[in-house]
Every structure is written in C-alpha cells, then in structure tokens.
Design a protein around this motif. Sequence first.
Motif, PDB file in Angstrom:
ATOM      1  N   ASN A  97      11.983   2.250 -10.062  1.00  0.00           N
ATOM      2  CA  ASN A  97      11.810   0.980  -9.357  1.00  0.00           C
ATOM      3  C   ASN A  97      10.681   0.225 -10.061  1.00  0.00           C
ATOM      4  N   ILE A  98      11.056  -0.745 -10.877  1.00  0.00           N
ATOM      5  CA  ILE A  98      10.088  -1.445 -11.729  1.00  0.00           C
ATOM      6  C   ILE A  98       9.290  -2.459 -10.912  1.00  0.00           C
ATOM      7  N   LYS A  99       7.977  -2.385 -11.014  1.00  0.00           N
ATOM      8  CA  LYS A  99       7.095  -3.361 -10.381  1.00  0.00           C
ATOM      9  C   LYS A  99       6.698  -4.469 -11.349  1.00  0.00           C
ATOM     10  N   ASP A 100       6.601  -4.116 -12.623  1.00  0.00           N
ATOM     11  CA  ASP A 100       6.231  -5.090 -13.648  1.00  0.00           C
ATOM     12  C   ASP A 100       6.621  -4.502 -14.998  1.00  0.00           C
ATOM     13  N   LEU A 101       6.847  -5.361 -15.991  1.00  0.00           N
ATOM     14  CA  LEU A 101       7.140  -4.864 -17.345  1.00  0.00           C
ATOM     15  C   LEU A 101       6.668  -5.865 -18.382  1.00  0.00           C
ATOM     16  N   ARG A 102       6.412  -5.344 -19.565  1.00  0.00           N
ATOM     17  CA  ARG A 102       6.005  -6.167 -20.696  1.00  0.00           C
ATOM     18  C   ARG A 102       6.653  -5.604 -21.953  1.00  0.00           C
ATOM     19  N   LEU A 103       6.835  -6.452 -22.916  1.00  0.00           N
ATOM     20  CA  LEU A 103       7.280  -5.948 -24.208  1.00  0.00           C
ATOM     21  C   LEU A 103       6.202  -5.024 -24.758  1.00  0.00           C
TER      22      LEU A 103
ATOM     23  N   THR B  44       7.615   2.851  -9.669  1.00  0.00           N
ATOM     24  CA  THR B  44       7.636   4.023  -8.793  1.00  0.00           C
ATOM     25  C   THR B  44       8.944   4.756  -9.044  1.00  0.00           C
ATOM     26  N   LEU B  45       8.941   6.034  -8.719  1.00  0.00           N
ATOM     27  CA  LEU B  45      10.159   6.838  -8.857  1.00  0.00           C
ATOM     28  C   LEU B  45      10.805   7.018  -7.499  1.00  0.00           C
ATOM     29  N   GLU B  46      12.123   6.945  -7.454  1.00  0.00           N
ATOM     30  CA  GLU B  46      12.826   7.115  -6.183  1.00  0.00           C
ATOM     31  C   GLU B  46      14.194   7.725  -6.427  1.00  0.00           C
ATOM     32  N   GLU B  47      14.848   8.101  -5.324  1.00  0.00           N
ATOM     33  CA  GLU B  47      16.212   8.623  -5.419  1.00  0.00           C
ATOM     34  C   GLU B  47      17.200   7.485  -5.380  1.00  0.00           C
ATOM     35  N   ASP B  48      18.219   7.559  -6.177  1.00  0.00           N
ATOM     36  CA  ASP B  48      19.317   6.593  -6.131  1.00  0.00           C
ATOM     37  C   ASP B  48      20.474   7.259  -5.388  1.00  0.00           C
ATOM     38  N   ASN B  49      20.589   6.933  -4.100  1.00  0.00           N
ATOM     39  CA  ASN B  49      21.620   7.568  -3.272  1.00  0.00           C
ATOM     40  C   ASN B  49      22.882   6.728  -3.145  1.00  0.00           C
TER      41      ASN B  49
ATOM     42  N   PHE C 267       4.107   7.920   2.815  1.00  0.00           N
ATOM     43  CA  PHE C 267       3.322   6.911   2.109  1.00  0.00           C
ATOM     44  C   PHE C 267       3.066   5.709   3.007  1.00  0.00           C
ATOM     45  N   GLY C 268       1.981   5.034   2.724  1.00  0.00           N
ATOM     46  CA  GLY C 268       1.610   3.848   3.486  1.00  0.00           C
ATOM     47  C   GLY C 268       0.234   3.382   3.049  1.00  0.00           C
ATOM     48  N   VAL C 269      -0.432   2.659   3.923  1.00  0.00           N
ATOM     49  CA  VAL C 269      -1.776   2.154   3.621  1.00  0.00           C
ATOM     50  C   VAL C 269      -2.712   3.333   3.329  1.00  0.00           C
ATOM     51  N   ALA C 270      -3.491   3.221   2.254  1.00  0.00           N
ATOM     52  CA  ALA C 270      -4.462   4.233   1.796  1.00  0.00           C
ATOM     53  C   ALA C 270      -3.789   5.460   1.167  1.00  0.00           C
ATOM     54  N   ASN C 271      -2.483   5.534   1.243  1.00  0.00           N
ATOM     55  CA  ASN C 271      -1.737   6.572   0.515  1.00  0.00           C
ATOM     56  C   ASN C 271      -0.441   5.942   0.010  1.00  0.00           C
ATOM     57  N   PRO C 272      -0.560   5.019  -0.928  1.00  0.00           N
ATOM     58  CA  PRO C 272       0.631   4.302  -1.398  1.00  0.00           C
ATOM     59  C   PRO C 272       1.564   5.193  -2.206  1.00  0.00           C
ATOM     60  N   SER C 273       2.801   4.783  -2.254  1.00  0.00           N
ATOM     61  CA  SER C 273       3.750   5.475  -3.125  1.00  0.00           C
ATOM     62  C   SER C 273       3.227   5.380  -4.555  1.00  0.00           C
ATOM     63  N   PRO C 274       3.103   6.517  -5.263  1.00  0.00           N
ATOM     64  CA  PRO C 274       2.462   6.517  -6.586  1.00  0.00           C
ATOM     65  C   PRO C 274       3.134   5.573  -7.580  1.00  0.00           C
ATOM     66  N   ILE C 275       2.307   4.791  -8.244  1.00  0.00           N
ATOM     67  CA  ILE C 275       2.757   3.865  -9.286  1.00  0.00           C
ATOM     68  C   ILE C 275       2.311   4.417 -10.637  1.00  0.00           C
TER      69      ILE C 275
ATOM     70  N   GLU D 261      10.263  15.316  -6.984  1.00  0.00           N
ATOM     71  CA  GLU D 261      10.063  16.285  -5.898  1.00  0.00           C
ATOM     72  C   GLU D 261       8.576  16.522  -5.639  1.00  0.00           C
ATOM     73  N   LEU D 262       7.783  16.533  -6.692  1.00  0.00           N
ATOM     74  CA  LEU D 262       6.339  16.693  -6.528  1.00  0.00           C
ATOM     75  C   LEU D 262       5.752  15.487  -5.792  1.00  0.00           C
ATOM     76  N   ILE D 263       6.193  14.293  -6.165  1.00  0.00           N
ATOM     77  CA  ILE D 263       5.716  13.071  -5.509  1.00  0.00           C
ATOM     78  C   ILE D 263       6.017  13.120  -4.010  1.00  0.00           C
ATOM     79  N   LYS D 264       7.166  13.645  -3.654  1.00  0.00           N
ATOM     80  CA  LYS D 264       7.573  13.690  -2.239  1.00  0.00           C
ATOM     81  C   LYS D 264       6.624  14.519  -1.385  1.00  0.00           C
ATOM     82  N   THR D 265       5.929  15.474  -2.001  1.00  0.00           N
ATOM     83  CA  THR D 265       5.009  16.307  -1.215  1.00  0.00           C
ATOM     84  C   THR D 265       3.818  15.496  -0.706  1.00  0.00           C
TER      85      THR D 265
END
Length: 546
Positions: A533-539, A518-523, A457-465, A449-453
């Motif tokens: 929403n995983i962008k990358d992962l490592r052991l 990134t965090l998102e709603e699962d509707n 989102f878009g160029v120069a204000n990307p969805s927080p990673i 909910e804080l992220i949504k404030t």
Amino acid sequence: MDYKWKIISKTINKKDKNWLTYVLAKNRGLYSKKQLDEFLCPNLNQILNLKLTNTSKAVNRIIKAIKNQEKIIVYSDYDADGICGSAIVWETLYDLGADIIPYVPDRIKEGYGLYTPTIKKLAFNGINLIITVDHGISAVDQISEANKLGVDVIVTDHHVKPKILPKASAIVHSTNVAGAGVAWRFCYDFVKEYKPTYTKQLINKLELAAIATIADLVPLIGENRAIVKIGLEKLQKTKRPGLVSLLRATSIKGLINSYDIGHIIAPRINAMGRIKHGIDALRLICAKKQSQADSLASLLSKTNVKRQDLTTTTITSALEKVDKSQLIGVIADSSWHEGIIGLVASRLVEFHYKPMVVISVGQKISKGSARSIPGFNIIEAIRQSSELLVDAGGHPMAAGFTIKSIYIEAFSKKINAYAQKTITEEMLAPSFNIECQLDPQDINKQTLELIKTFEPFGVANPSPIFLTKSMTVEDLRGVGNNSQHLKLQLNGINAIGFNLGEKRYNLRPGYSVDIVFTLEEDNYNNNNKIQINIKDLRLSNTKLSN
C-alpha cells in the motif's frame, strides 16, 4: 502535498533473525523484554492498574441509591464513545438492581453535555442521581443547577480538566483512556465492591470499550491497548444481538481489526448522533431481540450513507472558504450541519496540513469543531479565547466549542494571533515517519505476519511504514473514479497507491522507484497474497529528507 521522509531507525543489524521485531519495538519505546512482552501480550491487569479519581465516593453514592430505590439517569454523550460507555454503565447497574434509565441528548436541541432545561425536567420527574458518561468535567453551571434542585451528579469523563471544576458528588476521571474506558474501569470497582460474581459479564463488555477506544482515537498503548486487544477477542465471538446485526450489515469478513472498527463500525454508531438521534444507536447496542437489532442496524447503515453524502457536499463547500494565509484555518457557514463539522475539519487538515476550525453558524449561537496537527494543542489554543466562548472542551488534537455568532471574527483573529507565537515551521511540514528501510527481498509473508503481532494499530501505534529503494515498475495503470488511484506491479508484487493516480504520468514500465509503504493482505477474490500500500513514491536517486 510534498512529504518529508523521516527514517526512525537508520542503522540496523540484520544478523539477528529478530531484527525487525527489535526495530519496531525500539521505535515504540519498548527497550526491555518485559516492556515488549507486555505490549505484544496485553492483559487485564494493565487495565486494572489504571487509577481513577473519587471512585470510592461514587461507588458509595450509587450503592446508597440502589438501597433507597432512588431514580438514576445515565446521561450519555451522543458519539460512539459516549454511547458504548453509557451502555456499559446502564447495563451493569440495571443488572445489579438499580432503578436506572439512559438519556441521550439531542445534538441540535440540547447540544453537547448536560443541558440545564433537561436537568430541570429530570428533577421534576423525580430523578435523584445523574451519572454522566464521556462529559461533565466542564459543566460547572449545569451541575450547580442540579445541586440546587436536589439532584446529585457523578461525573465520569476523560476530557482535559478546566481550571474550575464542577461541584459534583464525585468526579471519576482519567485522561489516559476513552470515556468508555473510564466507565468500564469504574464499573469494575463498583462490581468488585457490590457484586463480584458479575465480573465475568463485565469483562465481556470490553467489546464495547474497545469500539469506543478506537473510535475516540486515543493512544493505543498501555491500558488502551489492553482494552482493545481483549475487547476485539470478545467481539470476534460476540453474542450481543446489536453487534451481531451491525457486523452482518457491513462488508467485514474474517477477523475484525481496528481498521474495521474505526472506518466501518464506529461511523455507523456516530452517524445517528451526528444527523439524527443517538438514542437509536444506544438501543441497537443494548437490544435483546435479534429482530429489533436487525431493524436498528439497517437504520444506522442508511443514516451513515446520508451522513457520508452530507459530509462530501460540505467538504466541497468548505474547501472554497479556506484562507491559505491563516496559520489556523477558521471557516464558518450557516448552511453547514453541526453534526458533521468535525469530520469536515479532519478532511481539511488532510488537504492543508494545518489546524482547522469549522463553525456551523446559528442566528445567535454557533457550534465549532477543531482538529489539529501533531505538536499543536488545539484545546489549549481555543481556551485562550475563553472570554468569547460559551463553553469548550476536548483534547490536544480535537476539540469542540460553542460561541456567540457575533464573536466568530474576533475568535478567528485571536486564535491566529496565538498561533503566530506557538506554531513552528517544523509543525507545518508534513512527513512520513518510516520505521526503517527494507530490502526488496524483505517484502514477504513472513514480514507481514511479524507486523501483525504489533496489532491493533492506531494512534501512538501506527501501522508500520517502510521505505524500499530501487523497485522496478513492471506494470501500471489508473484505477477507480477518474483513475484517481495508482495500480502497480513492482518486482512481481501487487501495489496500490490511493489518491496517487496522477503520479502515473511520470512513470513507465522499467523505471526504478523508491517507495514509502505499508504491507497488507490482498484478499480480493481470496488471493491471500501480500500487497504493497504505497503512501508516497519517487523516482530512484531522488534526494531523501532526513
């Protein structure tokens, strides 16, 4: 492709309950309470503070045209920015008594921007004034021809100015906003001077400026953020038949956000200008009857499906042509449709992470489209070969040009010679810019909910990673066609990794992983839960890049 993980804020004081707000604000250059308040609650004044060039001259020329009943053309570009901007200008001036009609060029027959044979035809038909939207800043020869024919031209544009400007009646310009942003801001000045009572109707048209701003990938900060924030609010309750039909024809549910515009709405508008004719997109936007709008919305959706198929086929063909030794990939083919080469260039940048130029080869004249990576100004690079080009225009990250087919090879060599001097190894290293590290317990609905404030989102204000370490894999499987996506259960939370399906071969339940996400709603099925929403992962315990 291996990505560097770069954490922006490494030191965090979590004792303050608003610590995450401060982190996100600081990472966006918002250091004072005033800056943060203006960012989180943008207002109309931020748009009105934008100053355009030559507005007084342009306003006076249009007032003169209305009083003298001169015939006016709004000469549009055929993309979503041009179409939405032209709708704003045409509707505004038409409502205020101008004898005005819109004109959208045919991409294949007339090309981008003003076309001299069309100017001659318009002059023959008694047109006295042309107003461009989202183009014209580079149209030196075309506007010179218009002047000879007694046709005045007002340019409204946002593209980077060339060294030599056209001799237009007025050049209304700013690079701070999209073409429709320039158009709306100019119309505001006109309305203020000519008929202030129309202001409310004009403010409602910010819904069109918002679509254009997101579609044209301009930075969503300052006045652009205000345009999109206010415009999205208007769009949620729109009564415009064309937008009502377009929204109904899509899978969008609930509140409309910048993702919906950028990935669902704008591509349908763009599809017409890419492979058919942009006039039908403009007809949809300006439709008065719901039945007409429904029919046009269906046409746009069907055309977009064809565009998607054509793009997929072309990308497959283009991937085989890329020379990995080139710093700037330059590929060309006579079978590629010029309407989708920009999309192909974008995808190739994703695959190869270097600037890409894709050229649709014609018998004598060819069309090129380029996309870049952060830090490399592609329009500047293209203009280094101006002696080989018919014309060129664009922005640091995206550009288009026309070239004689015999010069393609020379252009490829020259732009790569320029790249050898200007592209650095740092530019060619793909990375994730991570806001900060979250503990597993920070991944919750309150954080979402804080992220949504901070939307839109878009160029120069990307969805927080974010980065979270030592998450336990409880379940995993491949999903989608050929299991190309990765579905995980991590610490009791659902997670999805698009196009990460192959990573499942290195994972087992019980393994500990570090994730960038990134965090998102699962509707799905009205779950109303959070999803990672995983962008990358490592052991876990793998070395982290600084």
